[in-house]
Design an enzyme around this catalytic site. Structure first.
Site, PDB file in Angstrom:
ATOM      1  N   LYS A   1       0.799  -1.215   0.000  1.00 55.74           N
ATOM      2  CA  LYS A   1       0.000   0.000   0.000  1.00 55.74           C
ATOM      3  C   LYS A   1       0.840   1.278   0.000  1.00 55.74           C
ATOM      4  O   LYS A   1       0.450   2.289  -0.580  1.00 55.74           O
ATOM      5  CB  LYS A   1      -0.958  -0.001   1.199  1.00 55.74           C
ATOM      6  CG  LYS A   1      -2.137  -0.952   1.027  1.00 55.74           C
ATOM      7  CD  LYS A   1      -3.076  -0.868   2.208  1.00 55.74           C
ATOM      8  CE  LYS A   1      -4.401  -1.558   1.915  1.00 55.74           C
ATOM      9  NZ  LYS A   1      -4.265  -2.925   1.451  1.00 55.74           N
TER      10      LYS A   1
ATOM     11  N   GLU B   1      -2.364   6.907   7.897  1.00 56.53           N
ATOM     12  CA  GLU B   1      -3.061   7.705   6.894  1.00 56.53           C
ATOM     13  C   GLU B   1      -4.210   8.464   7.546  1.00 56.53           C
ATOM     14  O   GLU B   1      -4.776   8.019   8.552  1.00 56.53           O
ATOM     15  CB  GLU B   1      -3.592   6.770   5.797  1.00 56.53           C
ATOM     16  CG  GLU B   1      -4.044   7.424   4.532  1.00 56.53           C
ATOM     17  CD  GLU B   1      -4.373   6.378   3.470  1.00 56.53           C
ATOM     18  OE1 GLU B   1      -3.566   6.191   2.541  1.00 56.53           O
ATOM     19  OE2 GLU B   1      -5.423   5.721   3.590  1.00 56.53           O
TER      20      GLU B   1
ATOM     21  N   ARG C   1      -7.057  -7.707 -10.039  1.00 53.09           N
ATOM     22  CA  ARG C   1      -7.809  -8.935 -10.329  1.00 53.09           C
ATOM     23  C   ARG C   1      -9.232  -8.552 -10.706  1.00 53.09           C
ATOM     24  O   ARG C   1      -9.596  -7.375 -10.691  1.00 53.09           O
ATOM     25  CB  ARG C   1      -7.857  -9.822  -9.079  1.00 53.09           C
ATOM     26  CG  ARG C   1      -8.376  -9.077  -7.857  1.00 53.09           C
ATOM     27  CD  ARG C   1      -8.636  -9.973  -6.672  1.00 53.09           C
ATOM     28  NE  ARG C   1      -8.850  -9.240  -5.438  1.00 53.09           N
ATOM     29  CZ  ARG C   1      -9.973  -8.635  -5.082  1.00 53.09           C
ATOM     30  NH1 ARG C   1     -11.020  -8.645  -5.907  1.00 53.09           N
ATOM     31  NH2 ARG C   1     -10.077  -8.011  -3.920  1.00 53.09           N
TER      32      ARG C   1
END
Length: 445
Positions: free
Chosen positions: A116, A200, A293
């Site tokens: 991430k 974050e 995906r």
């Protein structure tokens, strides 16, 4: 076109991929665990191979067993579905090194988006908006506290290698951060083998909106509209719809352009999803993550665009042009997907069991992608998803009305299930008005 395809997955997504493969004349090969031997996807495949016991690590995540099945059946390609090995870059590399076609993005793109922090930095460099946060892992609690002080509380503590709503915690102050940092780090080490933690900015009221992208064989990346995914429990989706009732034409243009830039930044091929957080009332959005995906919720995009995304995936993997004109995409109507899970409709805790009654709703604009039939057993070894009930209509109010009827017509007994929750949701004023956010279920419960 690919001639033979091994589906390295189970349940509804395996069944759904097999359906498209057989329509295209592609020989479909299923792999299954001992626990799944009687499920529909096994019987509907042209060939099936047992790859191990119920434990996913010994079956659906067993790289050696899956590759051995591919070799023994003469498979030309492998489609990983979602979950399990679908975002495992090492597996993708091994598949291609074995001379097989990987139906998915390149291993480098999977690796780049799997972390991430790396993904945030890449997106920022590509001009995709990212939320305030750390550009490298918070090495220890002291670093996490310093980062949170600079970012401003509340903050989200996230496992850098996590996904699917796992490995996250919210800290409103320093005391909470001390607890959440240790908790998330330990969870990340246990689940992902990587204890790296990202700090974050946390937005208490936010919407979860994502964009479907498709990297074409000729190198172009196209965006196939957005999906609203804000009906969530424990950061995991229960309902998705397209288009989002929160997205204006101007915002949609910016969202889709940002998603295309995200795909281009990693030379993306095949299907993927760029997930964003949208701050209500501001038209401000931030990159959350990229899922490399096919998503669970891909049917809503298929219905509003009139496409088969699995077919498009196979065409990209085979080096073929898409079935549509990328310069003339024209979505129409509204689609809603409800995830029918074997879980308690109040607390959303898993409730596996034998399916005693299973009668799917039918009719115009109703689609059910299911992994089970009457008499099957929903075991505790895998995700609780039994089926996806998807409805389509010309307008959102008509789609909601159609969903109400379809939920009422879905006869299901045996395992616990969340159909009663959807009955409640579809009459909830906040949902029907389209003004909801990710905290909706919390307020309902």
């Amino acid at each position: 076109m690919i001639e033979s395809l091994l589906v390295a997955n189970r349940g509804e997504i395996a069944r759904r991929i097999i359906r498209t493969a057989r329509r295209l004349g592609v020989r479909a090969i299923a792999v299954h665990s001992e626990a799944d031997a009687d499920l529909p996807f096994v019987h509907e495949a042209d060939e099936a191979v047992c790859v191990g016991p119920a434990n996913p690590a010994q079956s659906y995540r067993n790289t050696e067993a899956i590759l051995a099945a591919a070799a023994s059946t003469g498979a030309q390609a492998i489609h990983p579905g979602y979950g399990f090995l679908s975002e495992n870059a090492d597996f993708a590399r091994t598949v291609e090194a074995s001379g097989l076609i990987w139906v998915g993005p390149g291993a480098d793109a999977i690796s780049a988006m799997g972390d991430k922090i790396n993904a945030r930095n890449l997106m920022a460099a590509a001009g995709v908006p990212v939320a305030p946060g750390t550009t490298e892992p918070a090495a220890d609690l002291t670093a996490a506290l310093a980062a949170a002080s600079e970012i401003g509380y509340p903050v989200m503590v996230k496992a850098a290698a996590g996904g699917g709503g796992m490995g996250m915690g919210v800290a409103a102050d320093e005391d909470a951060l001390r607890t959440e940092y240790d908790k998330v780090r330990a969870f990340a080490e246990r689940m992902f083998g990587d204890g790296s933690v990202l700090i974050e900015r946390y937005f208490p009221r936010v919407r979860h909106v994502e964009v479907q992208i498709l990297g074409l064989a000729d190198g172009r990346v196209v965006a196939l509209g957005e999906r609203e995914c804000s009906v969530q429990r424990r950061n995991q989706k229960l309902v998705e719809e397209s288009p989002s009732p929160a997205v204006s034409p101007e915002l949609r243009e910016r969202l889709l352009a940002a998603a295309v830039r995200a795909g281009e930044a990693v030379d993306y091929r095949n299907a993927g999803t760029v997930e964003c957080l949208l701050v209500p009332g501001t038209d401000e959005f931030f990159f959350l993550e990229m899922n490399t995906r096919l998503q669970v919720e891909h049917p809503v995009t298929e219905l509003v665009y009139g496409l088969d995304l699995v077919e498009e995936q196979l065409r990209v993997a085979a080096g073929l042009a898409p079935t549509f004109d990328p310069d003339a995409l024209s979505p129409r109507g509204h689609a809603i997907e409800l995830r029918i899970n074997a879980e308690d409709p109040k607390r959303f805790l898993p409730g596996p069991g034998v399916i005693k009654t299973w009668v799917e709703p039918t009719g115009e604009g109703v689609r059910v992608d299911s992994g089970y039939v009457e008499g099957n057993t929903v075991t505790p070894f895998y995700d609780s998803l039994m089926a996806k009930l998807v409805v389509y209509a010309d307008t959102r109010p008509e789609a909601i009305a159609r969903a109400r009827t379809a939920v009422a017509d879905f006869a299901l007994t045996g395992p616990k299930n969340n159909l009663p929750f959807f009955t409640e949701l579809l009459d909830n004023q906040e949902f029907t008005s389209g003004t909801y956010d990710t905290t909706l279920i919390t307020r309902m419960r």
